[in-house]
Design an enzyme around this catalytic site. Structure first.
Site, PDB file in Angstrom:
ATOM      1  N   SER A  41       0.683  -1.001   0.000  1.00 20.52           N
ATOM      2  CA  SER A  41      -0.287  -0.041   0.073  1.00 20.52           C
ATOM      3  C   SER A  41       0.796   1.123  -0.076  1.00 20.52           C
ATOM      4  O   SER A  41       2.019   1.352   0.595  1.00 20.52           O
ATOM      5  CB  SER A  41      -1.033   0.194   1.177  1.00 20.52           C
ATOM      6  OG  SER A  41      -1.726  -1.144   1.193  1.00 20.52           O
ATOM      7  N   GLU A  73      -3.437 -13.374   1.373  1.00 17.36           N
ATOM      8  CA  GLU A  73      -3.470 -12.526   2.247  1.00 17.36           C
ATOM      9  C   GLU A  73      -4.980 -12.814   2.772  1.00 17.36           C
ATOM     10  O   GLU A  73      -5.489 -12.856   3.845  1.00 17.36           O
ATOM     11  CB  GLU A  73      -3.418 -11.142   2.013  1.00 17.36           C
ATOM     12  CG  GLU A  73      -4.156 -10.273   2.912  1.00 17.36           C
ATOM     13  CD  GLU A  73      -3.518  -8.789   2.656  1.00 17.36           C
ATOM     14  OE1 GLU A  73      -3.306  -8.394   1.334  1.00 17.36           O
ATOM     15  OE2 GLU A  73      -3.315  -7.935   3.645  1.00 17.36           O
TER      16      GLU A  73
END
Lengths: 413, 370
Positions: free
Chosen positions: A138, A253
Site C-alpha cells: 500500500s 492474504e
C-alpha cells in the site's frame, strides 16, 4: 454429515496435541488468554523473543510452515492438517502474529518466483522464524486501487534504484526482509508497468517510521525509500509482471486473514450475562435479546461456514473467494457490538482502564480497533466487489483509467 | 470433518429438482395463486409416486427409511420451486408431532397414510391473532371430544388429519383428530400468499385421541416446532437461493446508462450482502440438519438459529430481488412477488421472529458457554 476427524486426521490431531502439551510456553498462557483485537501484552516478557522462541521450537520439531515443501523448511502437510494444527495451537497462535505475513504471503510468492538458490537461502530461515518478512504494497495514494502505486524503480547497471513511500506495512520495524512492488514503467497502462522485488530492510536508504494509529497504538509503519539499491537478482517475476505476482500474495492474504476471525460474541454474551442495568440483568432486556440473537446467528453462521470450508479442504478441494465473508461479517459486527456494549455500561462505557471498565475494557479496545478491521486487507467495499464479481459473476465496474498510460491518469489531490 | 451433504444426498437433490422443473414451473404455482384450488394435487401425486413424503419415515411405517438429512435436501428444493403443496403441514408438522408424541399403535394407524401421501396432515394451534402462548389456547377436551375454534390452520381445507393442542383439567395436551368428522367446519382464509392454503377450523364435539402424556402438550409442541423449524429453514434458503439467482441474472441482462446494472456498485453490493446473509443462513441450516439428524442436545439452539437466520435471509433476498428488478419487479407478470409473498408467509409460519429470537437467547442463557 458429522464433525468427526477421519482416522488419519484424528491420529494427526493427537500427535499435535501431545507435542503442544509437552512443549508450549505455558507460563505465557495467562497473558495470551487475554490477548484480543490485535493487542498482546506479555507483561515482563519480550513479545518478539517469546514469539521467535516458540517458532524455533516448532520448526525444530517439524511443525512450522506445515503446508510448505520439506526442502524449504516445511513438512508438506495437507491443508486440513494445517487447520487441525491451528485448532490445537489455540491461544499460543497469538505468538505467530509476527510471522503471519511471511508465512502466508511472502513465502508463497518467493516460492513461486525466486531462483532455486534464493529459495534455499531464504525460505528455511523464514520458516524457522530467524528472519521476519513484511510486504510493502500500500501507498498513501493507492490503497484499494493498489495498481495505482507510484514508488519508482529505475534500472542502473545490475541494480534497480528505488524512490518512494509505502504505508500500512505491518511489522516493518521487526522485519529483516520485505517484498516490494514498484512502478518500472509509467508510460504503459497501470497494471502493466509494475515489477516485484524483495530486499533487506537494513538496506541503506530505507527509513521506517511507526504510524500512530487512531486508537493510539502503533502496529503499522510508513517506509520511505531514498535511492535504495536492489540487485536485479532479487526481482520476483518478469519486469512489468508485478501485478500478477502480487495476486499470488493477495489471494493468500485474504485466506489467511479471513480464516479465523474473532467476532467478540463470547465477550458480549459474558457481558450481558453479568451486567446489571436499572431493570435487572442486561440479558433480560428485550432490545438486548433481539440484537444478541442477530449476532449469535452471524457468529454461528461464520463458525459453520468455516466448518464447510474445512470439509472442502478435507476432501482435497480449495475454498474459493467465499472465504472473503469472514472479515466482512466480523468487522462491522464487532464495531456494532462494541457500541452497544458501551451503551449498556452507560457513562462508565467511556472508561479504558482495564481495572475500572467492565470485562477489562475489551469493548473499549474493540471500539477503537474495529474501524481498522473493516479497512485492512481489503475494505468492506472491495470485499463486496470480490463477492459480486468472482462468486456471483457480475461484470466489473467501468474504469475511468482503462487503457490510459499510467502517467496520464488524473490523480486529484 | 465432513460437514456437507453426501453424494447420495446431492443425487437425491438433483432428482427432486428435475421433477420440480417439470411439474412445478412458475405457471403451476400461479395456477394455485390465481384459482380457488387449495393446492396442486397433480404435483402432490407426482411426489407420492416418487415416495418423497415418506423420506424420513421408517420403512416399517410405510416410509422410505431414509433420514432427516435427505428430508432437508427435499425441503430446500420444495422451497426453491415454491411448491404449492401441503408438504410442510403434513410432513414437517403432523408427521413430526406423531413421531414425538404418539405411541406405537397410534403411529401404526396414522403414519403409513401420511407417509404415502394418501392422507394429508396438519397442525392446529393458533386461536387468536398474535403470538401463540399457552394461555391463548382455550379449546376444550371433554368427555372424549373437542370443542372450539382454531384459526390459521395451514392446509386446513385439504387436511384429513390434524394434530390439535387443547386443554382439559390437567392442562394442555396434543390430540390427533380425524378432520372428515361431521363436526368439523372449514372456512378458507385469505392471506398474503394464496399459493398456500390456510383456513379456520371449528370443532363441534369432534372425536380425537390424546398423543403423549396429559398436560405435556406445550412441551411436546415446542419439540415439534423445533424440528419443523429446521425443515422450514431449508425451504427458506431454497427460496432465498432462487431469489438471489433471479436478481443476479437480471442484473446481468438489464442495461441502463449503456451498461449492465450489475456493473454498478450500488447494485453489486446489495447482491453481495444478499449472498452473505444466505451463506450464513445455509451454514446455520446445516448445523440444524446435523442436530436434527443426530437428535443432539443442542437441537433447540440449532433450530432457533437456523430459523432466525433463514427467515432473515429469505426476506432479505426476496425484497431486494424486487428492488433489483425495479418497476418490472412490481408487476404481477414477473415472479418476484411470488418469492416475496412466500418469504413473508414462512417468516411467521411457525411463529414470528421475536418469539424465535427469545427462544434462541433463552438457550444461550441456560448454556454455560459464555
Amino acid at each position: 454429515m458429522n464433525f468427526d476427524d477421519t482416522p488419519q486426521e484424528a491420529e494427526f490431531r493427537s500427535s499435535v496435541r501431545h507435542w503442544i502439551d509437552d512443549n508450549a510456553p505455558k507460563y505465557l498462557l495467562p497473558y495470551l488468554e487475554k490477548a484480543s483485537f490485535a493487542t498482546m501484552d506479555l507483561g515482563d516478557y519480550n513479545a518478539n523473543d517469546e514469539s521467535k522462541a516458540w517458532r524455533k521450537k516448532k520448526f525444530d520439531a517439524g511443525w512450522a510452515c506445515l503446508s510448505w515443501p520439506q526442502e524449504y523448511g516445511g513438512v508438506g502437510a495437507s491443508p486440513i492438517e494445517r487447520v487441525i494444527w491451528q485448532q490445537e495451537e489455540g491461544h499460543y497462535a497469538a505468538l505467530g502474529g509476527l510471522f503471519t505475513i511471511g508465512e502466508g504471503m511472502c513465502g508463497p510468492t518467493v516460492m513461486s518466483y525466486a531462483s532455486e538458490g534464493q529459495k534455499k537461502r531464504y525460505l528455511p530461515k523464514l520458516a524457522a522464524g530467524e528472519e521476519v518478512w513484511c510486504q510493502l504494497f500500500s501507498e498513501p495514494g493507492s490503497g484499494s486501487d493498489l495498481a495505482g502505486l507510484r514508488t519508482k524503480a529505475e534500472r542502473d547497471g545490475d541494480d534497480w534504484v528505488i524512490n518512494g513511500q509505502k504505508i500500512w506495512t505491518s511489522g516493518a520495524h521487526h522485519s529483516d526482509y520485505g517484498m516490494l512492488i514498484t512502478r518500472t514503467d509509467p508510460s504503459v497502462a497501470k497494471h502493466q508497468g509494475l515489477t516485484m522485488f524483495f530486499l533487506s530492510m537494513k538496506s541503506p536508504g530505507v527509513e521506517i517510521r511507526p504510524i500512530k494509529q487512531a486508537n493510539g497504538q502503533s502496529g503499522f509503519n510508513e517506509v520511505y525509500f531514498t535511492d535504495v539499491r536492489i540487485p536485479d537478482a532479487q526481482r520476483l517475476g518478469e519486469v512489468g509482471n508485478g501485478w500478477s505476482v502480487s495476486l499470488t500474495t493477495l489471494m493468500n492474504e485474504r485466506l489467511s486473514i479471513g480464516g479465523s476471525m474473532p467476532t467478540g460474541f463470547p465477550e458480549m454474551l459474558a457481558l450481558v450475562k453479568s451486567l446489571q442495568t436499572g431493570e435487572g440483568l442486561a440479558i433480560k432486556d428485550k432490545a438486548v435479546r433481539d440484537k444478541l440473537a442477530d449476532w449469535h446467528c452471524r457468529t454461528s453462521g461464520l463458525k459453520y461456514t468455516s466448518s464447510r470450508m474445512i470439509s472442502a479442504l478435507s476432501r482435497g478441494e480449495t475454498p474459493g473467494p467465499e472465504a472473503s465473508i469472514g472479515k466482512l461479517v466480523a468487522g462491522s459486527m464487532m464495531q456494532d457490538m462494541s457500541m452497544v456494549a458501551l451503551d449498556l455500561q452507560d457513562l462508565s462505557g467511556i472508561l479504558v482502564d482495564p481495572e475500572l471498565a467492565e470485562l477489562s475494557a475489551r469493548f473499549q479496545a474493540m471500539l477503537l480497533r474495529s474501524p481498522a478491521t473493516r479497512v485492512e486487507g481489503g475494505t468492506d467495499e472491495i470485499l463486496r466487489n470480490i463477492i459480486a464479481e468472482r462468486v456471483l459473476g457480475l461484470p466489473g465496474d467501468i474504469r475511468a483509467d482503462k487503457g490510459m498510460a499510467f502517467s496520464d491518469i488524473p490523480t486529484g489531490r | 470433518m465432513n460437514f456437507e451433504f453426501s453424494e447420495d444426498q446431492v443425487l437425491l437433490k438433483n432428482q427432486i429438482r428435475r421433477a420440480l422443473d417439470d411439474h412445478c414451473r412458475s405457471a403451476d404455482v400461479r395456477q394455485i395463486l390465481e384459482s380457488d384450488s387449495p393446492h396442486d394435487s397433480q404435483l402432490w401425486r407426482v411426489l407420492c409416486e416418487m415416495g418423497v413424503q415418506g423420506t424420513a419415515i421408517d420403512d416399517s411405517l410405510g416410509g422410505a427409511g431414509a433420514g432427516y438429512l435427505e428430508l432437508c435436501v427435499v425441503a430446500e428444493e420444495l422451497g426453491r420451486a415454491l411448491a404449492p403443496v401441503p408438504f410442510s403441514s403434513s410432513i414437517f408438522l403432523a408427521v413430526e408431532a406423531l413421531k414425538v408424541a404418539a405411541n406405537n399403535e397410534q403411529k401404526l394407524a396414522l403414519l403409513p397414510g401420511l407417509a404415502s401421501g394418501e392422507k394429508i396432515g396438519t397442525l392446529a394451534a393458533w386461536e387468536i391473532n398474535g403470538p401463540l402462548q399457552p394461555d391463548t389456547i382455550a379449546m376444550r377436551w371433554e368427555e372424549g371430544v373437542l370443542n372450539g375454534r382454531k384459526i390459521l390452520v395451514p392446509d386446513g381445507d385439504v387436511a384429513d388429519v390434524a394434530i390439535v393442542i387443547a386443554r382439559d383439567d390437567e392442562g394442555l395436551s396434543l390430540f390427533a383428530v380425524d378432520l372428515t368428522d361431521s363436526g368439523v367446519t372449514r372456512e378458507t382464509l385469505e392471506t398474503i400468499d394464496p399459493s398456500r392454503n390456510f383456513s379456520t377450523l371449528t370443532f363441534n364435539a369432534v372425536a380425537g385421541q390424546r398423543l403423549g402424556d396429559a398436560g405435556d402438550g406445550w412441551n411436546l409442541l415446542e419439540q415439534v416446532l423445533n424440528r419443523a423449524a429446521v425443515l422450514v429453514a431449508f425451504e427458506q434458503i431454497g427460496g432465498a437461493q432462487r431469489a438471489l439467482e433471479m436478481a443476479t441474472d437480471y442484473a446481468q441482462e438489464r442495461y441502463a446508462f449503456g451498461r449492465p446494472i450489475g456493473s454498478f456498485q450500488a447494485v453489486k453490493h446489495m447482491l453481495a450482502d444478499m449472498y452473505v446473509d444466505l451463506e450464513l443462513a445455509r451454514s446455520n441450516c446445516y448445523y440444524g440438519a446435523w442436530a436434527l439428524s443426530t437428535d443432539a442436545d443442542e437441537l433447540p439452539l440449532a433450530a432457533a438459529t437456523a430459523r432466525v437466520s433463514a427467515t432473515q435471509a429469505f426476506q432479505h433476498c426476496s425484497k431486494n430481488n424486487i428492488q433489483t428488478h425495479g418497476g418490472m419487479g412490481f408487476t404481477w407478470e414477473f415472479d418476484c412477488h411470488l418469492f416475496y409473498r412466500r418469504s413473508n408467509l414462512l417468516a411467521v409460519l411457525l411463529g414470528g421472529q421475536s418469539v424465535w429470537k427469545d427462544r434462541l437467547v433463552s438457550q444461550l442463557e441456560s448454556s454455560d458457554a459464555a
